[in-house]
Design a protein around this motif. Structure first.
Motif, PDB file in Angstrom:
ATOM      1  N   ILE A 181       0.953  -1.321   0.032  1.00  0.00           N
ATOM      2  CA  ILE A 181       0.117  -0.007   0.066  1.00  0.00           C
ATOM      3  C   ILE A 181       0.863   1.153   0.276  1.00  0.00           C
ATOM      4  O   ILE A 181       0.422   2.388  -0.607  1.00  0.00           O
ATOM      5  CB  ILE A 181      -1.068   0.083   1.039  1.00  0.00           C
ATOM      6  N   GLY A 187       1.054   4.988  -2.575  1.00  0.00           N
ATOM      7  CA  GLY A 187      -0.192   4.376  -2.781  1.00  0.00           C
ATOM      8  C   GLY A 187      -0.886   4.763  -3.983  1.00  0.00           C
ATOM      9  O   GLY A 187      -2.051   4.427  -4.111  1.00  0.00           O
ATOM     10  N   SER A 241      -4.891  -1.892  -0.971  1.00  0.00           N
ATOM     11  CA  SER A 241      -5.674  -1.146  -0.213  1.00  0.00           C
ATOM     12  C   SER A 241      -6.698  -1.528   0.728  1.00  0.00           C
ATOM     13  O   SER A 241      -7.172  -0.846   1.426  1.00  0.00           O
ATOM     14  CB  SER A 241      -6.329  -0.031  -1.070  1.00  0.00           C
ATOM     15  N   VAL A 247      -4.665   2.258   3.751  1.00  0.00           N
ATOM     16  CA  VAL A 247      -4.928   0.896   3.896  1.00  0.00           C
ATOM     17  C   VAL A 247      -6.021   0.605   4.910  1.00  0.00           C
ATOM     18  O   VAL A 247      -6.126   1.144   5.889  1.00  0.00           O
ATOM     19  CB  VAL A 247      -4.149  -0.010   4.067  1.00  0.00           C
TER      20      VAL A 247
END
Ligand code: NAP
Ligand code: MG
Length: 502
Positions: free
Chosen positions: A296, A301, A308, A408
């Motif tokens: 993640i 990200g 995620s 996440v």
């Protein structure tokens, strides 16, 4: 010589390039926009304008498409021997490799990612993509076909380039996304108009110079800078374009599809994701902790395949969440060119607001913050702290929607029934990727089969290679990038049938 005020850590050569009078590549020449308009490029580490680039609009798009059309219909590229095309792709790969540090600086300055990551990740993967596709030029072949209906025929297929290709890319891996698009289309003998992302045009403009230096003939690759609506939309709609290949949001992917309907151009789409990482209790937990954290937090990200949604068996949930949270808390936020940087800023103010908005909405809906949160503590720049949310439920926006930032949602599962966890992992409109963390081979392969996604990683995540096909099931897209599969995106199949009766 350019001033180094854009960032004192940038080399003089890169600073000179960044502050140059940027031009787009159309028909082998470097040109301004027909309107003369330009737009600003920002450094996401401090929000300052670092340079201006041309703002392409419909007239520039038309010039570029007509150049690509002429180069396809009359030019040498589709007619060149495959080995000659391969040799030129290898030359381009060598040139990019020789400028590794320069490209890594440009990516870091423009996108915000750590220089060290661009240097060992984005740039070498780009080089390898051109080499790998250079190898395919000589291996694109048809088949001879025995006929079932009787009669004497000699039948075979030819694989021919699809024609003029429009390519539209996002900002998360500016150079690498350009390579994923350009290399296979070039290997197949297509000609191209590529629109770079408005946020990150610099490495693509530098690549344009090396494309000319490598000897790719004029008109074969045209590179535009501009906005989605002003340049991307007329490109996707142009009736002299035979195919459009798009990477970006699912929302814009749907617009591309509508724009393509006018002349029924072929479409491939590489769209968003909400990828699950599933940790079983028998996993190597240290590996799972560092691997799911990197799933993640890698590239902040901003990966379509970011892990995620973190599903962890309840027996090891606390241990894994504590481990991932402690990694998150220790990550050093800094400008990408700072040698201490472990995570840079997000790409833009818009993306920063989007991601912070998601964190706030998760908290408002009852999620608990195990690490990070909406306040980064960094004064300037678009920094977001890596964030771990727990206590979520499956209907929350943070669980359902693509955030495209370092956030996440960790969710425990206790099911003995492996089908139940597969169902939860598949409970999304997306189907791009997943990872499974276990030492149990049977379990790993069962889950790999059950997940409706284009990539399943086992005991790893975010592993990319030019040889591995990549793309989405469901609303994550159409078609595959990379590997042998991507050639299908850029080739037509022609059946030739000869009667042997004289
Ligand atoms: P986006 O709007 O889909 O942009 C991707 C590319 O499409 C850019 O070059 C963009 O130009 C262009 N574009 C935008 N509107 C267009 C239109 N109507 N016709 C043709 N081209 C058009 O993505 P974004 O705004 O940069 O990011 C928004 C969200 O998309 C992210 O938060 C993330 O969820 C998702 N995303 C996914 C990926 C992926 O790899 N799957 C990559 C990036 C973003 P501009 O640069 O001018 O907008
Ligand atoms: Mg956009």
């Amino acid at each position: 010589m350019a001033t180094l005020s854009i960032d004192p850590r940038v080399s003089v050569r890169t600073a000179d390039f960044v502050t140059t009078d940027h031009r787009m590549l159309i028909d082998g020449r470097f040109v301004a926009a027909a309107s003369g308009k330009r737009f600003p490029v920002y450094n996401p580490a401090n929000g300052e304008v670092i340079t201006q680039v041309p703002e392409a609009e419909a007239e520039d798009v038309n010039r570029a498409v007509m150049a690509a059309r002429r180069a396809f219909d009359e030019g040498p590229w589709p007619r060149m021997t495959p080995s000659e095309r391969g040799r030129i792709l290898w030359k381009l790969a060598d040139l990019i490799e020789q400028h590794t540090d320069e490209f890594a600086e440009l990516e870091s300055l423009d996108n915000g990612k750590p220089f060290s990551v661009a240097r060992v990740g984005d740039v070498p993967l780009t080089v390898d993509m051109f080499r790998y596709m250079g190898g395919w030029t000589t291996k694109i072949t048809g088949k001879t076909l025995p006929m079932g209906m009787g009669g004497e025929y000699h039948s075979y297929t030819l694989r021919e380039p699809v024609g003029v290709v429009a390519q539209i890319i996002p900002w998360n891996f500016p150079l690498l996304m350009a390579a994923w698009k350009l290399a296979p289309a070039l290997a197949c003998g297509c000609t191209i108009v590529l629109k770079l992302a408005e946020q990150t045009p610099l490495s693509g403009l530098r690549l344009a110079q090396l494309i000319v230096e490598a000897g790719i003939p004029e008109g074969v690759v045209n590179i535009l800078t501009g906005y989605g609506e002003g340049a991307g939309a007329p490109l996707a709609a142009h009736d002299q374009v035979d195919k459009v290949a798009f990477t970006g949001s699912t929302e814009v992917g749907k617009l591309i599809l509508q724009a393509a309907a006018g002349n029924l151009k072929k479409v491939t789409l590489e769209l968003g994701g909400k990828s699950p990482a599933i940790v079983f209790p028998d996993a190597n937990i240290d590996l799972a902790v560092s691997g799911t954290a990197s799933a993640i937090f890698f590239n902040h990200g901003q990966c379509c395949c970011a892990g995620s949604r973190l599903y962890v068996h309840e027996k090891v949930f606390d241990r894994v969440v504590e481990g991932v949270s402690s990694i998150a808390s220790e990550i050093k936020l800094a400008p990408g060119l700072d040698p201490a940087c472990q995570m840079g800023p997000l790409v833009s103010d818009e993306q920063y607001r989007r991601v912070v908005g998601y964190i706030e909405s998760g908290i408002a809906e009852g999620a608990r913050v195990a690490a990070g949160g909406p306040v980064s503590g960094v004064e300037r720049g678009y920094f977001v702290r890596p964030t771990v949310l727990t206590n979520t439920n499956p209907r929350m926006k943070v669980v359902q929607e693509e955030i495209f930032g370092p956030v996440v949602c960790a969710v425990p599962f206790g099911d003995k029934d492996v089908d139940a966890i597969i169902r939860r992992a598949n409970d999304t409109i997306y189907g791009l990727a997943a990872s499974v963390w276990t030492q149990n081979l049977t379990m790993a392969h069962k889950v790999a089969r059950g997940i409706r996604a284009g990539t399943v990683w086992i005991n790893c995540h975010n592993v990319f290679d030019a040889a591995l096909p990549f793309g989405g099931y469901k609303q994550s897209g159409w078609g595959r990038e990379k590997g042998e599969e991507v050639l299908n995106n850029y080739l037509e199949t022609k059946a030739v049938c000869l009667s042997l009766q004289s």
